[in-house]
Design a protein around this motif. Structure first.
Motif, PDB file in Angstrom:
ATOM      1  N   HIS A  77       0.784  -1.227   0.000  1.00 48.30           N
ATOM      2  CA  HIS A  77       0.000   0.000   0.000  1.00 48.30           C
ATOM      3  C   HIS A  77       0.822   1.286   0.000  1.00 48.30           C
ATOM      4  O   HIS A  77       0.288   2.355   0.299  1.00 48.30           O
ATOM      5  CB  HIS A  77      -0.948  -0.003   1.206  1.00 48.30           C
ATOM      6  CG  HIS A  77      -1.968  -1.096   1.153  1.00 48.30           C
ATOM      7  ND1 HIS A  77      -2.858  -1.241   0.109  1.00 48.30           N
ATOM      8  CD2 HIS A  77      -2.229  -2.118   2.015  1.00 48.30           C
ATOM      9  CE1 HIS A  77      -3.631  -2.285   0.329  1.00 48.30           C
ATOM     10  NE2 HIS A  77      -3.274  -2.837   1.474  1.00 48.30           N
TER      11      HIS A  77
ATOM     12  N   ARG B 287      -3.331   2.873  -7.372  1.00 47.85           N
ATOM     13  CA  ARG B 287      -4.424   1.965  -7.012  1.00 47.85           C
ATOM     14  C   ARG B 287      -4.195   1.330  -5.648  1.00 47.85           C
ATOM     15  O   ARG B 287      -5.128   1.145  -4.861  1.00 47.85           O
ATOM     16  CB  ARG B 287      -4.566   0.861  -8.062  1.00 47.85           C
ATOM     17  CG  ARG B 287      -5.013   1.314  -9.418  1.00 47.85           C
ATOM     18  CD  ARG B 287      -5.098   0.132 -10.366  1.00 47.85           C
ATOM     19  NE  ARG B 287      -6.047  -0.856  -9.878  1.00 47.85           N
ATOM     20  CZ  ARG B 287      -6.113  -2.113 -10.349  1.00 47.85           C
ATOM     21  NH1 ARG B 287      -5.274  -2.507 -11.289  1.00 47.85           N
ATOM     22  NH2 ARG B 287      -6.998  -2.948  -9.859  1.00 47.85           N
ATOM     23  N   TRP B 288      -2.970   0.978  -5.391  1.00 42.53           N
ATOM     24  CA  TRP B 288      -2.640   0.287  -4.144  1.00 42.53           C
ATOM     25  C   TRP B 288      -2.497   1.273  -2.997  1.00 42.53           C
ATOM     26  O   TRP B 288      -2.775   0.934  -1.840  1.00 42.53           O
ATOM     27  CB  TRP B 288      -1.361  -0.517  -4.344  1.00 42.53           C
ATOM     28  CG  TRP B 288      -1.500  -1.437  -5.505  1.00 42.53           C
ATOM     29  CD1 TRP B 288      -1.013  -1.268  -6.774  1.00 42.53           C
ATOM     30  CD2 TRP B 288      -2.260  -2.651  -5.526  1.00 42.53           C
ATOM     31  NE1 TRP B 288      -1.405  -2.298  -7.576  1.00 42.53           N
ATOM     32  CE2 TRP B 288      -2.172  -3.166  -6.842  1.00 42.53           C
ATOM     33  CE3 TRP B 288      -2.995  -3.346  -4.574  1.00 42.53           C
ATOM     34  CZ2 TRP B 288      -2.789  -4.353  -7.216  1.00 42.53           C
ATOM     35  CZ3 TRP B 288      -3.609  -4.535  -4.943  1.00 42.53           C
ATOM     36  CH2 TRP B 288      -3.507  -5.027  -6.258  1.00 42.53           C
TER      37      TRP B 288
ATOM     38  N   VAL C 206      -4.303   4.128  -2.614  1.00 44.40           N
ATOM     39  CA  VAL C 206      -5.628   4.540  -2.137  1.00 44.40           C
ATOM     40  C   VAL C 206      -6.336   3.409  -1.407  1.00 44.40           C
ATOM     41  O   VAL C 206      -7.191   3.656  -0.545  1.00 44.40           O
ATOM     42  CB  VAL C 206      -6.503   5.061  -3.299  1.00 44.40           C
ATOM     43  CG1 VAL C 206      -5.848   6.250  -3.974  1.00 44.40           C
ATOM     44  CG2 VAL C 206      -6.811   3.957  -4.312  1.00 44.40           C
ATOM     45  N   ALA C 207      -5.980   2.161  -1.730  1.00 44.37           N
ATOM     46  CA  ALA C 207      -6.581   1.023  -1.029  1.00 44.37           C
ATOM     47  C   ALA C 207      -6.231   1.034   0.456  1.00 44.37           C
ATOM     48  O   ALA C 207      -6.969   0.474   1.279  1.00 44.37           O
ATOM     49  CB  ALA C 207      -6.128  -0.286  -1.666  1.00 44.37           C
TER      50      ALA C 207
ATOM     51  N   VAL D 207     -10.439   2.223   0.172  1.00 40.03           N
ATOM     52  CA  VAL D 207     -11.117   2.187  -1.128  1.00 40.03           C
ATOM     53  C   VAL D 207     -11.158   0.741  -1.616  1.00 40.03           C
ATOM     54  O   VAL D 207     -10.122   0.084  -1.702  1.00 40.03           O
ATOM     55  CB  VAL D 207     -10.390   3.064  -2.162  1.00 40.03           C
ATOM     56  CG1 VAL D 207     -11.077   2.977  -3.522  1.00 40.03           C
ATOM     57  CG2 VAL D 207     -10.330   4.504  -1.678  1.00 40.03           C
TER      58      VAL D 207
ATOM     59  N   TYR E 121     -11.046  -2.647  -3.710  1.00 45.02           N
ATOM     60  CA  TYR E 121     -10.207  -3.006  -4.855  1.00 45.02           C
ATOM     61  C   TYR E 121     -10.955  -2.803  -6.162  1.00 45.02           C
ATOM     62  O   TYR E 121     -10.403  -2.297  -7.135  1.00 45.02           O
ATOM     63  CB  TYR E 121      -9.755  -4.453  -4.705  1.00 45.02           C
ATOM     64  CG  TYR E 121      -9.022  -5.010  -5.905  1.00 45.02           C
ATOM     65  CD1 TYR E 121      -7.662  -4.780  -6.087  1.00 45.02           C
ATOM     66  CD2 TYR E 121      -9.687  -5.774  -6.861  1.00 45.02           C
ATOM     67  CE1 TYR E 121      -6.989  -5.285  -7.174  1.00 45.02           C
ATOM     68  CE2 TYR E 121      -9.021  -6.290  -7.968  1.00 45.02           C
ATOM     69  CZ  TYR E 121      -7.672  -6.041  -8.107  1.00 45.02           C
ATOM     70  OH  TYR E 121      -7.011  -6.540  -9.202  1.00 45.02           O
TER      71      TYR E 121
ATOM     72  N   GLU F 251     -13.152  -0.703  -7.011  1.00 48.09           N
ATOM     73  CA  GLU F 251     -13.275   0.695  -7.408  1.00 48.09           C
ATOM     74  C   GLU F 251     -11.953   1.296  -7.870  1.00 48.09           C
ATOM     75  O   GLU F 251     -11.950   2.294  -8.594  1.00 48.09           O
ATOM     76  CB  GLU F 251     -13.845   1.507  -6.243  1.00 48.09           C
ATOM     77  CG  GLU F 251     -15.270   1.121  -5.881  1.00 48.09           C
ATOM     78  CD  GLU F 251     -15.816   1.943  -4.732  1.00 48.09           C
ATOM     79  OE1 GLU F 251     -15.191   2.969  -4.390  1.00 48.09           O
ATOM     80  OE2 GLU F 251     -16.863   1.548  -4.175  1.00 48.09           O
ATOM     81  N   THR F 252     -10.854   0.700  -7.467  1.00 46.58           N
ATOM     82  CA  THR F 252      -9.558   1.256  -7.873  1.00 46.58           C
ATOM     83  C   THR F 252      -9.274   1.034  -9.353  1.00 46.58           C
ATOM     84  O   THR F 252      -8.365   1.669  -9.904  1.00 46.58           O
ATOM     85  CB  THR F 252      -8.413   0.639  -7.051  1.00 46.58           C
ATOM     86  OG1 THR F 252      -8.283  -0.765  -7.352  1.00 46.58           O
ATOM     87  CG2 THR F 252      -8.635   0.824  -5.562  1.00 46.58           C
TER      88      THR F 252
ATOM     89  N   LEU G 289      -8.868   3.933 -11.628  1.00 48.48           N
ATOM     90  CA  LEU G 289      -7.674   4.766 -11.506  1.00 48.48           C
ATOM     91  C   LEU G 289      -6.523   4.286 -12.392  1.00 48.48           C
ATOM     92  O   LEU G 289      -5.434   4.857 -12.352  1.00 48.48           O
ATOM     93  CB  LEU G 289      -7.198   4.796 -10.050  1.00 48.48           C
ATOM     94  CG  LEU G 289      -8.202   5.331  -9.017  1.00 48.48           C
ATOM     95  CD1 LEU G 289      -7.627   5.217  -7.624  1.00 48.48           C
ATOM     96  CD2 LEU G 289      -8.569   6.773  -9.328  1.00 48.48           C
TER      97      LEU G 289
END
Length: 392
Positions: free
Chosen positions: A64, A266-267, A269-270, A274, A276, A278-279, A282
């Protein structure tokens, strides 16, 4: 200042060797990506099954934060796509007598012969090492096929109509083949109305963003090659712009960090909860980061210097073979050591993958390159220069 700018400017002729090194590093990232997915905790996150990792643990940091770049395999494939668009378009633009009749057989031989051998190798590993689907192996390993039927084999050796997923890296070869067939259209798009370069770049990024949101693979992946083609059409101008920008001491490190942050967005914001799923929307931001990394590799002297050194160049030479054979090796060793911790198979699969890739390069890829070169030369001597080797 003039000396610095000259150092940042790539060679006026010949190929940019740093791009070869970048391709090699990206192939290693894909190798690490699949090796680490044999760890159930990491693959659970990858499949969107929650994050069983303790916040601030090593696994959390590796997933992350920008450290994810070390095993950002999917993003590394985006880099392959952009590089392919760049290095296949450049020779067309540089040559006054480019032969499409020679290009097509040569390109297709260089792609399909190694793919055929990779399919045979993957099938052999499944025969030699039986696969089980114990839940303790984690979702990524469980999702791998335990057999390779003829329908799947035929799908994988043709590529155009999708792939079976038995050898998962082959999914990207489908898009490489489609791009290779459509290269004249990409070249035309990149060179016509050059004064509209920025609008064309914007249109390309919008297409990628729409592909993300609509989950349309063709709209997502094919424009990534267009980014490379657009870079090729304005390569000299981009070089001059980066020479001016990178003359500032902070610019190179700052842009590199910014590019990594974008690539792994993506990782990152997770980490804030958020989901996975929905990422996925991005991905277009990740593509911007990857494109910036490509340009930094070509023009930022410290990074280009590292990529032009022998280790990176060797990886570049080995990259296509490593990309094709590493996953069957990883899975064979994981299933063979299923009673042991995944660290055992990870420690073994990396050197074994390099060894198998070297054999594959020596006995499959290099002979196929020679045959492709002879085939192209038989069509027309003035074909894609040997020094402008395709990126995969």
């Amino acid at each position: 200042m003039a000396e610095h700018e000259a150092a940042e400017r790539p060679r006026a002729s010949g190929r940019n060797h740093a791009l070869d090194g970048m391709r090699g590093v990206a192939a290693v990232v894909v190798l690490l990506h699949h090796a680490l997915l044999t760890v159930p905790m990491l693959s659970a996150v990858y499949y969107g099954q929650g994050s069983p990792m303790t916040t601030w643990s090593l696994g959390w940091f590796m997933t992350h934060t920008p450290l994810h770049i070390v095993w950002a395999g999917t993003e590394a494939v985006y880099l392959f796509f952009i590089l392919s668009g760049l290095v296949l378009t450049l020779p067309v633009l540089k040559s006054n007598n480019f032969s499409w009749r020679a290009y097509y057989p040569r390109r297709l031989v260089r792609l399909y012969v190694p793919v055929l051998a990779a399919v045979a190798f993957g099938a052999l590993t499944i025969v030699l090492v039986s696969r089980s689907n114990g839940t303790e192996l984690g979702p990524w390993v469980i999702a791998r096929a335990d057999h390779y039927d003829m329908r799947s084999v035929l799908k994988d050796i043709t590529l155009l109509f999708g792939t079976s997923g038995v050898i998962s890296p082959l999914w990207s070869l489908r898009w490489e083949v489609l791009f290779s067939l459509l290269l004249p259209a990409y070249v035309l798009f990149s060179v016509r109305a050059r004064r509209f370069w920025w609008p064309k770049l914007a249109i390309t990024m919008v297409a990628i963003a729409v592909g993300c949101m609509a989950e349309n693979q063709a709209l997502l992946f094919l424009p990534m090659f267009a980014l490379g083609s657009l870079f090729a059409a304005r390569w000299a101008s981009i070089s001059a712009a980066f020479s001016r920008l990178l003359a500032r001491a902070w610019a190179g490190p700052g842009l590199a960090l910014f590019a990594i942050l974008l690539t792994c967005v993506r990782w990152e914001v997770a980490a804030f909860g958020v989901p996975y799923r929905e990422t996925v929307s991005l991905i277009w931001i990740s593509v911007i980061g990857v494109a910036l990394l490509v340009l930094l590799g070509a023009f930022w002297h410290p990074l280009r210097w590292a990529l032009e050194r022998s280790p990176a160049q060797l990886l570049g030479k080995l990259s296509f073979s490593l990309y094709l054979v590493h996953e069957p090796v990883i899975l064979a060793l994981r299933f063979a050591t299923s009673e042991l911790p995944p660290a055992v198979s990870i420690a073994a699969c990396i050197p074994v993958s390099f060894g198998v890739a070297w054999l594959f390069l020596t006995y499959i890829e290099t002979p196929s390159q020679r045959f492709a070169h002879l085939l192209g030369s038989a069509r027309k001597k003035d074909v894609v220069p040997e020094r402008a080797r395709e990126t995969l």
